[in-house]
Write a protein that holds these residues in place. Structure first.
Motif, PDB file in Angstrom:
ATOM      1  N   CYS A 153      26.892 -30.380 -31.907  1.00  0.00           N
ATOM      2  CA  CYS A 153      25.843 -29.357 -32.004  1.00  0.00           C
ATOM      3  C   CYS A 153      24.494 -30.008 -31.696  1.00  0.00           C
TER       4      CYS A 153
ATOM      5  N   GLN B 266      21.762 -29.498 -32.973  1.00  0.00           N
ATOM      6  CA  GLN B 266      20.957 -29.723 -34.177  1.00  0.00           C
ATOM      7  C   GLN B 266      21.372 -30.971 -34.955  1.00  0.00           C
ATOM      8  N   PHE B 267      22.545 -31.527 -34.633  1.00  0.00           N
ATOM      9  CA  PHE B 267      23.063 -32.681 -35.376  1.00  0.00           C
ATOM     10  C   PHE B 267      22.304 -33.938 -34.975  1.00  0.00           C
TER      11      PHE B 267
ATOM     12  N   TRP C 230      30.618 -26.886 -39.524  1.00  0.00           N
ATOM     13  CA  TRP C 230      30.162 -25.847 -38.589  1.00  0.00           C
ATOM     14  C   TRP C 230      29.311 -24.844 -39.359  1.00  0.00           C
TER      15      TRP C 230
ATOM     16  N   ILE D  86      18.532 -27.972 -39.079  1.00  0.00           N
ATOM     17  CA  ILE D  86      18.494 -26.693 -39.799  1.00  0.00           C
ATOM     18  C   ILE D  86      18.438 -26.929 -41.303  1.00  0.00           C
ATOM     19  N   PHE D  87      19.203 -27.905 -41.779  1.00  0.00           N
ATOM     20  CA  PHE D  87      19.267 -28.203 -43.215  1.00  0.00           C
ATOM     21  C   PHE D  87      18.528 -29.520 -43.472  1.00  0.00           C
TER      22      PHE D  87
END
Ligand code: SF4
Length: 115
Positions: free
Chosen positions: A78, A80-81, A105, A94-95
């Motif tokens: 992903c 975002q990773f 996921w 995101i987190f």
């Protein structure tokens, strides 16, 4: 003789420079890995995680709830990773302040572009 000494000095400088550069890169990687390891794991029961359908195992995501999900989609691929290749957990944009499972996921999954 003088040329030989200059050549030896140049070689020594090049070797020392290379060793220092490699050591600095290794230290940076180790520092980043240590910083990531210090972050707490995202709980799947975290309200934002629940809202985005986060799961620790992409193969166990509810396909009826997320029909566009595919088992090949995981945090490790992903965009975002932020973890490095091969790590079990890594930060996610995101987190923030938490790590996510590389095999996890959520519905914000977006394919990481090929490098
Ligand atoms: Fe995983 Fe991507 Fe969702 Fe973050 S945004 S939890 S990396 S799928």
């Amino acid at each position: 003789m003088k040329d030989e000494m200059i050549a030896r000095r140049s070689l020594l400088r090049a070797v020392v420079g290379g060793v220092l550069a490699a050591s600095t890169a290794a230290l940076s990687r180790n520092a980043a890995a240590a910083a990531n390891a210090a972050l707490p794991a995202l709980s799947p029961t975290d309200p934002t995680a629940v809202a985005l359908g986060y799961g620790e195992d992409t193969t166990k995501i509810d396909g009826t709830k997320y029909p566009l999900h595919k088992a090949t989609q995981s945090c490790s691929v992903c965009v975002q990773f932020q973890g490095t290749a091969g790590v079990a957990r890594g930060p996610c944009n995101i987190f923030v302040g938490r790590t996510v499972n590389a095999h996890g996921w959520c519905s914000a999954w977006t394919q990481k572009p090929a490098s």
